[in-house]
Motif scaffolding. Structure first.
Motif, PDB file in Angstrom:
ATOM      1  N   LEU A  89      71.792  57.009  17.301  1.00 13.52           N
ATOM      2  CA  LEU A  89      72.480  57.995  18.139  1.00 13.52           C
ATOM      3  C   LEU A  89      72.709  59.300  17.387  1.00 13.52           C
ATOM      4  N   VAL A  90      73.058  59.202  16.110  1.00 19.02           N
ATOM      5  CA  VAL A  90      73.191  60.420  15.293  1.00 19.02           C
ATOM      6  C   VAL A  90      71.838  61.127  15.224  1.00 19.02           C
ATOM      7  N   GLY A  91      70.779  60.342  15.067  1.00 20.39           N
ATOM      8  CA  GLY A  91      69.434  60.918  15.037  1.00 20.39           C
ATOM      9  C   GLY A  91      69.096  61.658  16.317  1.00 20.39           C
ATOM     10  N   PHE A  92      69.467  61.090  17.471  1.00 26.18           N
ATOM     11  CA  PHE A  92      69.216  61.778  18.743  1.00 26.18           C
ATOM     12  C   PHE A  92      69.905  63.137  18.775  1.00 26.18           C
ATOM     13  N   ALA A  93      71.056  63.226  18.131  1.00 24.62           N
ATOM     14  CA  ALA A  93      71.812  64.479  18.114  1.00 24.62           C
ATOM     15  C   ALA A  93      71.238  65.501  17.146  1.00 24.62           C
ATOM     16  N   THR A  94      70.496  65.042  16.139  1.00 23.56           N
ATOM     17  CA  THR A  94      70.098  65.962  15.080  1.00 23.56           C
ATOM     18  C   THR A  94      68.597  66.211  14.962  1.00 23.56           C
ATOM     19  N   ALA A 124      77.141  57.199  31.569  1.00 23.41           N
ATOM     20  CA  ALA A 124      78.197  57.894  32.307  1.00 23.41           C
ATOM     21  C   ALA A 124      79.155  58.598  31.344  1.00 23.41           C
ATOM     22  N   THR A 125      79.430  57.946  30.222  1.00 24.58           N
ATOM     23  CA  THR A 125      80.309  58.544  29.214  1.00 24.58           C
ATOM     24  C   THR A 125      79.679  59.803  28.630  1.00 24.58           C
ATOM     25  N   ILE A 126      78.400  59.726  28.298  1.00 27.50           N
ATOM     26  CA  ILE A 126      77.719  60.911  27.760  1.00 27.50           C
ATOM     27  C   ILE A 126      77.694  62.018  28.812  1.00 27.50           C
ATOM     28  N   ALA A 127      77.425  61.665  30.060  1.00 27.33           N
ATOM     29  CA  ALA A 127      77.411  62.673  31.132  1.00 27.33           C
ATOM     30  C   ALA A 127      78.780  63.339  31.270  1.00 27.33           C
ATOM     31  N   CYS A 182      79.530  59.196  20.638  1.00 28.07           N
ATOM     32  CA  CYS A 182      79.117  57.824  20.980  1.00 28.07           C
ATOM     33  C   CYS A 182      78.664  57.072  19.730  1.00 28.07           C
ATOM     34  N   SER A 183      78.062  57.792  18.808  1.00 26.01           N
ATOM     35  CA  SER A 183      77.663  57.186  17.542  1.00 26.01           C
ATOM     36  C   SER A 183      78.883  56.701  16.768  1.00 26.01           C
TER      37      SER A 183
END
Length: 130
Positions: free
Chosen positions: A25-30, A88-91, A106-107
């Motif tokens: 998840l951190v990777g998706f962000a960076t 839903a939380t991310i949205a 979320c990470s």
């Protein structure tokens, strides 16, 4: 997953799966490169599948035979609810913060989950001894 399950404690495998999912998840962000995102998706998905198997192994190791089916059903329902709740939380988060920050938040949840898992370790050890 079977050979791994026979070699490691379920709590350790569940905690490791959460850590790898949190790192993905951190990777998706960076990460911006499409190939890297694909690899992260495979890492996340693989660990999600392993988490499912090892959660069942953990539940089996810490519950009595008579309550095992109920606990497996409850954890399955919670997992399914989480699969609906996460997007839903991310949205919801992206209405207030950036997508990058939402993934990092979320990470943090995924990376903190092993603390709860390790709290179950004494119970797992106690049941292994009996």
């Amino acid at each position: 997953a079977g050979p791994i399950a026979r070699r490691v404690r379920a709590t350790g495998a569940v905690a490791a799966a959460f850590v790898f999912m949190g790192l993905a998840l951190v990777g998706f962000a960076t990460v911006a490169h499409p190939f890297a995102i694909l690899l992260l998706a495979v890492l996340y998905g693989t660990n999600d599948g392993l988490l499912s198997v090892f959660t069942n192994a953990l539940i089996t190791s810490v519950t009595s035979t008579e309550h095992r089916a109920a606990f497996a059903g409850i954890t399955g329902a919670i997992r399914s609810f989480g699969k609906v709740l996460a997007p839903a939380t991310i949205a919801l988060l992206v209405t207030f913060v950036s997508l990058k920050t939402a993934f990092v938040a979320c990470s943090a949840l995924a990376l903190s989950a092993p603390l709860a898992v390790f709290a179950m370790r004494p119970l797992e050890r106690l049941l292994e001894e009996s």
